[in-house]
Design a protein around this motif. Structure first.
Motif, PDB file in Angstrom:
ATOM      1  N   ALA A 216      -0.048  -2.236  -8.634  1.00  0.00           N
ATOM      2  CA  ALA A 216      -0.693  -0.933  -8.839  1.00  0.00           C
ATOM      3  C   ALA A 216      -1.353  -0.435  -7.562  1.00  0.00           C
ATOM      4  O   ALA A 216      -2.222   0.434  -7.607  1.00  0.00           O
ATOM      5  CB  ALA A 216      -1.718  -1.032  -9.957  1.00  0.00           C
ATOM      6  N   ALA A 217      -0.941  -0.976  -6.421  1.00  0.00           N
ATOM      7  CA  ALA A 217      -1.612  -0.687  -5.149  1.00  0.00           C
ATOM      8  C   ALA A 217      -1.165   0.605  -4.481  1.00  0.00           C
ATOM      9  O   ALA A 217      -1.715   0.971  -3.438  1.00  0.00           O
ATOM     10  CB  ALA A 217      -1.389  -1.847  -4.176  1.00  0.00           C
ATOM     11  N   PHE A 218      -0.198   1.331  -5.063  1.00  0.00           N
ATOM     12  CA  PHE A 218       0.370   2.474  -4.353  1.00  0.00           C
ATOM     13  C   PHE A 218       0.255   3.768  -5.148  1.00  0.00           C
ATOM     14  O   PHE A 218       1.124   4.650  -5.043  1.00  0.00           O
ATOM     15  CB  PHE A 218       1.825   2.174  -3.992  1.00  0.00           C
ATOM     16  CG  PHE A 218       1.972   0.956  -3.138  1.00  0.00           C
ATOM     17  CD1 PHE A 218       1.802   1.020  -1.768  1.00  0.00           C
ATOM     18  CD2 PHE A 218       2.234  -0.283  -3.718  1.00  0.00           C
ATOM     19  CE1 PHE A 218       1.904  -0.113  -0.975  1.00  0.00           C
ATOM     20  CE2 PHE A 218       2.346  -1.422  -2.939  1.00  0.00           C
ATOM     21  CZ  PHE A 218       2.173  -1.346  -1.563  1.00  0.00           C
ATOM     22  N   ALA A 219      -0.807   3.910  -5.909  1.00  0.00           N
ATOM     23  CA  ALA A 219      -0.995   5.105  -6.735  1.00  0.00           C
ATOM     24  C   ALA A 219      -1.133   6.376  -5.911  1.00  0.00           C
ATOM     25  O   ALA A 219      -0.876   7.476  -6.415  1.00  0.00           O
ATOM     26  CB  ALA A 219      -2.220   4.924  -7.628  1.00  0.00           C
ATOM     27  N   SER A 220      -1.534   6.258  -4.647  1.00  0.00           N
ATOM     28  CA  SER A 220      -1.671   7.440  -3.789  1.00  0.00           C
ATOM     29  C   SER A 220      -0.326   7.977  -3.324  1.00  0.00           C
ATOM     30  O   SER A 220      -0.238   9.107  -2.848  1.00  0.00           O
ATOM     31  CB  SER A 220      -2.535   7.108  -2.560  1.00  0.00           C
ATOM     32  OG  SER A 220      -3.854   6.806  -2.933  1.00  0.00           O
ATOM     33  N   ASN A 221       0.708   7.169  -3.441  1.00  0.00           N
ATOM     34  CA  ASN A 221       2.044   7.586  -3.014  1.00  0.00           C
ATOM     35  C   ASN A 221       2.782   8.231  -4.177  1.00  0.00           C
ATOM     36  O   ASN A 221       2.918   7.618  -5.239  1.00  0.00           O
ATOM     37  CB  ASN A 221       2.831   6.378  -2.514  1.00  0.00           C
ATOM     38  CG  ASN A 221       2.202   5.730  -1.309  1.00  0.00           C
ATOM     39  OD1 ASN A 221       1.344   4.858  -1.445  1.00  0.00           O
ATOM     40  ND2 ASN A 221       2.592   6.151  -0.133  1.00  0.00           N
ATOM     41  N   PRO A 222       3.262   9.451  -4.033  1.00  0.00           N
ATOM     42  CA  PRO A 222       4.032  10.081  -5.112  1.00  0.00           C
ATOM     43  C   PRO A 222       5.218   9.209  -5.509  1.00  0.00           C
ATOM     44  O   PRO A 222       5.853   8.582  -4.653  1.00  0.00           O
ATOM     45  CB  PRO A 222       4.486  11.399  -4.492  1.00  0.00           C
ATOM     46  CG  PRO A 222       3.494  11.674  -3.411  1.00  0.00           C
ATOM     47  CD  PRO A 222       3.116  10.334  -2.854  1.00  0.00           C
ATOM     48  N   LEU A 223       5.530   9.169  -6.789  1.00  0.00           N
ATOM     49  CA  LEU A 223       6.625   8.343  -7.305  1.00  0.00           C
ATOM     50  C   LEU A 223       7.871   9.178  -7.527  1.00  0.00           C
ATOM     51  O   LEU A 223       7.844  10.198  -8.225  1.00  0.00           O
ATOM     52  CB  LEU A 223       6.196   7.694  -8.622  1.00  0.00           C
ATOM     53  CG  LEU A 223       7.289   6.934  -9.386  1.00  0.00           C
ATOM     54  CD1 LEU A 223       7.759   5.710  -8.594  1.00  0.00           C
ATOM     55  CD2 LEU A 223       6.780   6.521 -10.767  1.00  0.00           C
ATOM     56  N   TRP A 224       8.978   8.728  -6.967  1.00  0.00           N
ATOM     57  CA  TRP A 224      10.304   9.284  -7.251  1.00  0.00           C
ATOM     58  C   TRP A 224      11.022   8.202  -8.050  1.00  0.00           C
ATOM     59  O   TRP A 224      11.470   7.190  -7.510  1.00  0.00           O
ATOM     60  CB  TRP A 224      11.023   9.607  -5.951  1.00  0.00           C
ATOM     61  CG  TRP A 224      12.418  10.133  -6.101  1.00  0.00           C
ATOM     62  CD1 TRP A 224      13.048  10.543  -7.247  1.00  0.00           C
ATOM     63  CD2 TRP A 224      13.382  10.297  -5.041  1.00  0.00           C
ATOM     64  NE1 TRP A 224      14.326  10.954  -6.984  1.00  0.00           N
ATOM     65  CE2 TRP A 224      14.562  10.819  -5.638  1.00  0.00           C
ATOM     66  CE3 TRP A 224      13.362  10.062  -3.668  1.00  0.00           C
ATOM     67  CZ2 TRP A 224      15.705  11.095  -4.885  1.00  0.00           C
ATOM     68  CZ3 TRP A 224      14.488  10.338  -2.926  1.00  0.00           C
ATOM     69  CH2 TRP A 224      15.650  10.860  -3.515  1.00  0.00           C
TER      70      TRP A 224
END
Length: 373
Positions: A216-224
């Motif tokens: 769950a460490a990348f919530a700041s990165n938009p998900l494609w």
């Protein structure tokens, strides 16, 4: 006891994390046991909605349509994509640390000429080199973000290892979940520092669960999200919404079939982010205060004004590169390039040896209070 000021961020994220770590008081700021605490606030220098890491409400018609292409797609009739309702395109720029799509320039430029928003993507090969090296290769070969009103943040493409028979690695490229998370952090941090944007992460839910341990460490990165079918299904941990969805490898438009989970105005905002400055303050002692202004956004920021006022019966006696008189101090930054910071140190002279003293700092709409006793 030395204490810091309040902390917050425009939008979601930073404020909630600080609240979890420290008890917040509306009158005293964060109440901490540490002897030296930095108060942090984030300042958005534009009224434009920050699109990074958020998606808005999906449109009833399945969102905004788009495509993804690579060398294998061949020449693309971009006018036909636009006429067919396509509004954006992702174009493969690089793979690993030694492959560049030979059609990239024509595909990337052609999408822009047809009026589409376009973004570049990097197909990761985590077993070949570290994340920093591949991010650097991507940045140098088409992946850097351009402030032209049409360019979307770059993409880190992560899926099952397609070359198992050749490289002998498993679906996770031979990396442990801990190693994969570290690799992704190397890539995304390098990209963020160089471009001022959070890289979009393209992946599948199953791969993410298996190869990162559902990090769950990348919530700041938009998900494609890649999931072929009629709906995106469940999401990887850390994301409450997807930003883009790849629903098929082919369809009525050229290349892979995709949609943006939001309105066209939100897509435009993702290509046109607001400037972003972070202001941090630290109480060094009863007579010394530090303020750092960092440009964490994608643009140079001009004409930043930092104002301060001492309280508690003290006056400002030293403030390099600033103007000061009595309790007041004013500093100006003509231009702050992206990823750069400027430091201000204020020295005061209290009238009394005891009692609460400090400084109120203002930068735009941000107000920061630094206290000492």
């Amino acid at each position: 006891m030395v204490g810091g000021g309040a902390a917050a961020r425009a939008g979601a994220g930073l404020f909630s994390r600080y609240v979890k770590e420290r008890e917040y008081s509306s009158t005293c700021g964060f109440v901490c046991s540490s002897a030296r605490i930095s108060g942090v606030k984030r300042l958005w220098l534009s009224m434009v909605i920050a699109a990074t890491g958020m998606t808005g409400v999906a449109e009833a018609d399945g969102g905004v349509r788009g495509v993804d292409v690579s060398d294998r797609t061949g020449d693309v009739d971009w006018e036909n994509v636009a006429l067919g309702g396509g509004k954006f395109a992702f174009v493969q720029a690089t793979e690993g640390a030694d492959y560049r799509n030979p059609r990239f320039d024509g595909q990337f430029g052609g999408a822009a000429e047809a009026g589409l928003y376009r973004g570049a993507y990097h197909y990761a090969q985590p077993h070949e080199s570290d994340g920093r090296a591949q991010a650097d290769y991507f940045l140098q070969n088409g992946g850097d973000w351009i402030s032209d009103g049409q360019t979307l943040p770059g993409v880190l493409h992560l899926e099952d290892n397609p070359y198992k028979d050749k490289n002998g690695k498993n679906s996770c490229y031979g990396l442990s979940t801990k190693g994969m998370v570290a690799w992704i952090k190397e890539f995304t941090v390098k990209y963020r520092r160089a471009s001022g944007r959070h890289a979009i992460i393209h992946t599948t839910t199953s791969w993410w669960r298996t190869c990162t341990g559902n990090s769950a460490a990348f919530a700041s990165n938009p998900l494609w999200l890649a999931r072929w079918g009629s709906d995106p299904g469940s999401l990887p941990k850390g994301w409450k919404r997807h930003t883009f969805w790849q629903s098929a490898d082919k369809g009525t438009l050229a290349g892979g079939q995709n949609s943006f989970n939001g309105s066209e105005s939100r897509l435009r905002a993702l290509a046109n982010p607001p400037a972003e400055v972070m202001v941090s303050g630290e109480t060094m002692s009863r007579t010394s205060y530090k303020v750092v202004v960092t440009n964490t956004g994608p643009y140079p920021v001009k004409d930043i004004k930092v104002s301060g006022r001492a309280f508690g019966g003290q006056r400002v006696v030293e403030a390099p590169a600033c103007k000061f008189s009595g309790t007041a101090v004013t500093c100006r930054v003509k231009e702050l390039p992206k990823a750069k910071k400027v430091l201000f140190v204020f020295t005061t002279k209290p009238r009394k040896a005891k009692g609460t003293v400090g400084m109120n700092i203002t930068v735009g709409s941000v107000k920061l209070t630094l206290k000492a006793r």
